[in-house]
Design a protein around this motif. Structure first.
Motif, PDB file in Angstrom:
ATOM      1  N   VAL A 173      11.477  50.033  37.460  1.00 24.31           N
ATOM      2  CA  VAL A 173      11.119  50.333  36.078  1.00 24.31           C
ATOM      3  C   VAL A 173      10.109  51.462  36.074  1.00 24.31           C
ATOM      4  CG1 VAL A 173       9.956  49.481  34.007  1.00 24.31           C
ATOM      5  CG2 VAL A 173      11.601  48.043  35.173  1.00 24.31           C
ATOM      6  N   TYR A 174      10.328  52.445  35.207  1.00 21.24           N
ATOM      7  CA  TYR A 174       9.429  53.583  35.067  1.00 21.24           C
ATOM      8  C   TYR A 174       8.789  53.545  33.681  1.00 21.24           C
ATOM      9  CZ  TYR A 174      11.732  55.527  39.202  1.00 21.24           C
ATOM     10  OH  TYR A 174      12.228  55.727  40.463  1.00 21.24           O
ATOM     11  N   LEU A 175       7.489  53.440  33.645  1.00 22.63           N
ATOM     12  CA  LEU A 175       6.724  53.557  32.405  1.00 22.63           C
ATOM     13  C   LEU A 175       5.917  54.843  32.506  1.00 22.63           C
ATOM     14  CD1 LEU A 175       5.429  49.922  31.777  1.00 22.63           C
ATOM     15  CD2 LEU A 175       7.393  51.065  30.742  1.00 22.63           C
ATOM     16  N   THR A 176       6.438  55.912  31.916  1.00 22.44           N
ATOM     17  CA  THR A 176       5.812  57.213  32.092  1.00 22.44           C
ATOM     18  C   THR A 176       5.717  57.956  30.767  1.00 22.44           C
ATOM     19  OG1 THR A 176       7.863  58.447  32.495  1.00 22.44           O
ATOM     20  CG2 THR A 176       6.871  57.346  34.376  1.00 22.44           C
ATOM     21  N   ASN A 177       4.650  58.749  30.652  1.00 16.89           N
ATOM     22  CA  ASN A 177       4.496  59.680  29.541  1.00 16.89           C
ATOM     23  C   ASN A 177       4.707  58.978  28.192  1.00 16.89           C
ATOM     24  OD1 ASN A 177       4.084  62.108  28.215  1.00 16.89           O
ATOM     25  ND2 ASN A 177       6.239  62.699  28.317  1.00 16.89           N
ATOM     26  N   ALA A 178       3.880  57.967  27.928  1.00 16.40           N
ATOM     27  CA  ALA A 178       4.085  57.160  26.728  1.00 16.40           C
ATOM     28  C   ALA A 178       2.770  56.923  26.001  1.00 16.40           C
ATOM     29  CB  ALA A 178       4.723  55.827  27.098  1.00 16.40           C
ATOM     30  N   GLY A 179       2.883  56.649  24.696  1.00 13.92           N
ATOM     31  CA  GLY A 179       1.732  56.298  23.884  1.00 13.92           C
ATOM     32  C   GLY A 179       1.957  54.971  23.190  1.00 13.92           C
ATOM     33  N   PHE A 180       0.875  54.202  23.031  1.00 18.43           N
ATOM     34  CA  PHE A 180       0.945  52.934  22.320  1.00 18.43           C
ATOM     35  C   PHE A 180       0.381  53.114  20.922  1.00 18.43           C
ATOM     36  CE2 PHE A 180       1.636  51.384  26.508  1.00 18.43           C
ATOM     37  CZ  PHE A 180       2.244  50.140  26.374  1.00 18.43           C
ATOM     38  N   TYR A 181       1.051  52.498  19.950  1.00 18.53           N
ATOM     39  CA  TYR A 181       0.607  52.548  18.563  1.00 18.53           C
ATOM     40  C   TYR A 181       0.648  51.133  17.983  1.00 18.53           C
ATOM     41  CZ  TYR A 181       1.653  57.446  19.391  1.00 18.53           C
ATOM     42  OH  TYR A 181       1.688  58.717  19.926  1.00 18.53           O
ATOM     43  N   ILE A 182      -0.397  50.776  17.260  1.00 18.80           N
ATOM     44  CA  ILE A 182      -0.516  49.429  16.714  1.00 18.80           C
ATOM     45  C   ILE A 182      -0.625  49.515  15.198  1.00 18.80           C
ATOM     46  CG2 ILE A 182      -1.898  47.320  16.701  1.00 18.80           C
ATOM     47  CD1 ILE A 182      -2.765  48.015  19.548  1.00 18.80           C
ATOM     48  N   ALA A 183       0.145  48.694  14.481  1.00 17.85           N
ATOM     49  CA  ALA A 183       0.159  48.720  13.026  1.00 17.85           C
ATOM     50  C   ALA A 183      -1.228  48.405  12.463  1.00 17.85           C
ATOM     51  CB  ALA A 183       1.176  47.718  12.495  1.00 17.85           C
ATOM     52  N   LYS A 184      -1.635  49.183  11.469  1.00 20.48           N
ATOM     53  CA  LYS A 184      -2.933  48.950  10.833  1.00 20.48           C
ATOM     54  C   LYS A 184      -2.954  47.595  10.146  1.00 20.48           C
ATOM     55  CE  LYS A 184      -3.753  53.890  10.122  1.00 20.48           C
ATOM     56  NZ  LYS A 184      -3.991  54.978   9.134  1.00 20.48           N
ATOM     57  N   THR A 185      -1.870  47.237   9.514  1.00 16.71           N
ATOM     58  CA  THR A 185      -1.674  45.902   8.968  1.00 16.71           C
ATOM     59  C   THR A 185      -0.227  45.512   9.231  1.00 16.71           C
ATOM     60  OG1 THR A 185      -1.075  46.770   6.781  1.00 16.71           O
ATOM     61  CG2 THR A 185      -3.397  46.206   7.150  1.00 16.71           C
ATOM     62  N   PHE A 186       0.026  44.206   9.323  1.00 15.15           N
ATOM     63  CA  PHE A 186       1.383  43.755   9.602  1.00 15.15           C
ATOM     64  C   PHE A 186       2.327  44.151   8.469  1.00 15.15           C
ATOM     65  CE2 PHE A 186       4.597  40.308   9.133  1.00 15.15           C
ATOM     66  CZ  PHE A 186       5.389  40.700  10.204  1.00 15.15           C
ATOM     67  N   MET A 187       3.485  44.708   8.843  1.00 15.26           N
ATOM     68  CA  MET A 187       4.493  45.150   7.873  1.00 15.26           C
ATOM     69  C   MET A 187       5.744  44.288   8.024  1.00 15.26           C
ATOM     70  SD  MET A 187       3.989  49.279   8.327  1.00 15.26           S
ATOM     71  CE  MET A 187       3.930  49.173  10.118  1.00 15.26           C
ATOM     72  N   PRO A 188       6.016  43.378   7.076  1.00 15.95           N
ATOM     73  CA  PRO A 188       7.188  42.486   7.200  1.00 15.95           C
ATOM     74  C   PRO A 188       8.503  43.238   7.256  1.00 15.95           C
ATOM     75  CG  PRO A 188       5.680  41.707   5.498  1.00 15.95           C
ATOM     76  CD  PRO A 188       5.214  43.079   5.889  1.00 15.95           C
ATOM     77  N   ASN A 189       8.571  44.395   6.636  1.00 13.11           N
ATOM     78  CA  ASN A 189       9.809  45.184   6.611  1.00 13.11           C
ATOM     79  C   ASN A 189       9.560  46.534   7.278  1.00 13.11           C
ATOM     80  OD1 ASN A 189      11.311  43.220   4.994  1.00 13.11           O
ATOM     81  ND2 ASN A 189       9.939  43.861   3.325  1.00 13.11           N
TER      82      ASN A 189
END
Length: 378
Positions: free
Chosen positions: A245-261
């Motif tokens: 498995v290669y995990l390369t050149n990536a960014g993580f983003y987290i929702a400011k608030t939960f979005m049901p849709n």
């Protein structure tokens, strides 16, 4: 009095057994005390002295380190010149010394060059080596240690390897509760609405990967988008057909608030996501201590140009951790090489353990009660 206590204990165990799933405290065992924890001996095709559980240079590990085999940290000397650059730091953010938990454990031989274990202000940095120990002072290369040596090793690595592999398989068998979508090339969105635990099964083949290209192609970055209620535990099971498995050149983003849709908020690109609905890699609002990536039976894990928000459980994997990468959590595997940094964030999420593992733990509890009773009656 002793009989009443015995009956209470048995009733408690029977109550626990009434549930098919149970949440256990300290699920990672003694590995939870270590930022980096490697249970293998390295490449078994090499001579024993050339096998390394850990071989890292130019790196900082904020927490404790433990490995079953040989360990090398440092910066190799160049000729007879003294190197002024620091080659490594281990346990640099451990503030409370613990004589029962050495800050660096090497089950085999240990070699330290041009760096430090521990912090001089806290006087920690206790070291255990099961084999030989070559600690600095070679060709002018200095090593600084603050805690000294100990003959006490608290870790049975073979037992912990079996424990962690069983745990990884148990967690991988849990049914997913959230969904994984890849709406655009190079993006994957994890959406789960449970306020306690969100489980995802993810096959990384639905993303482009750039295998060790240096530098990565322009505009080729991947985006991982996490959309869950704040503070919930997140388990991401990596389910690849391949063993690499290669995990390369990536960014993580987290929702400011939960979005049901979330389909209403699918970002056109990573920049758009970061500015509108998600926070980028530096977002400190969501606890990394609640996120765990489980690589069940993956044998080779490559990590570069990435900030991993959360812990990695990969107890079958040789981990190649290099090129401007760091992890905010535990790094657990078979062996480790490269210069990636590990930040001391302890996993404190709650993930259920399927029944077979639960019964093992219950059996241990019953055995402990029986032993306690024998001690009291002798």
């Amino acid at each position: 009095m002793g009989m009443r206590n015995m009956l209470r204990s048995c009733l408690l165990l029977l109550c626990v057994m009434a549930f098919p799933l149970t949440v256990q405290a300290n699920q990672l065992g003694i590995a939870a005390e270590y930022n980096v924890f490697m249970v293998g001996l390295g490449d078994l095709n090499l001579a024993p002295e050339l096998r390394y559980s850990i071989k890292q240079s130019d790196t900082d590990v904020e927490g404790r380190v433990a490995a079953a085999g040989n360990v090398y940290y440092g910066k190799p000397p160049v000729g007879d010149e003294k190197l002024n650059e620091v080659g490594f730091a281990v346990a640099s953010k451990i503030t409370i010394p613990n004589p029962l938990l050495p800050d660096l454990v090497a089950g085999g031989n240990l070699e330290l060059r041009n760096g430090s274990v521990g912090d001089k202000n806290n006087q920690n940095g206790l070291i255990f080596a099961g084999g030989t120990a070559e600690i600095g002072q070679t060709k002018g290369v200095d090593y600084v240690g603050y805690g000294g040596r100990t003959t006490y090793n608290p870790i049975d690595f073979e037992a912990e390897k079996n424990r962690l592999q069983n745990l990884s398989s148990s967690w991988d068998s849990l049914a997913p509760t959230g969904k994984v979508e890849a709406p655009n090339n190079g993006q994957v969105i994890f959406t789960g609405g449970n306020s306690d635990l969100n489980i995802f099964n993810w096959n990384t083949s639905n993303l482009q990967t750039h295998l060790w290209e240096n530098p990565p192609p322009e505009g080729s970055g991947l985006g991982f988008f996490l959309n869950v209620p704040f503070g919930s535990t997140v388990l991401i099971n990596i389910e690849d057909a391949e063993s690499d498995v290669y995990l390369t050149n990536a960014g993580f983003y987290i929702a400011k608030t939960f979005m049901p849709n979330p389909e209403d908020y699918i970002p056109k690109n990573n920049t758009d996501a970061s500015n509108k609905y998600y926070e980028g890699d530096t977002y400190e609002g969501y606890p990394n201590s609640k996120i765990l990536f489980n690589f069940e039976k993956i044998t080779d894990l490559y990590i570069q140009y990435i900030e991993i928000n959360g812990s990695v459980l990969a107890p079958w994997a040789d981990i190649f951790f290099d090129q401007e990468a760091h992890i905010d959590g535990h790094l657990i595997g078979m062996s480790l090489s490269g210069n990636g940094e590990s930040h001391n964030i302890r996993f404190d999420g709650n993930i259920p353990v399927p029944e077979p593992a639960t019964l093992i733990l219950l059996g241990s509890g019953l055995a402990g009660i029986a032993a306690l009773r024998r001690r009291k009656t002798t």
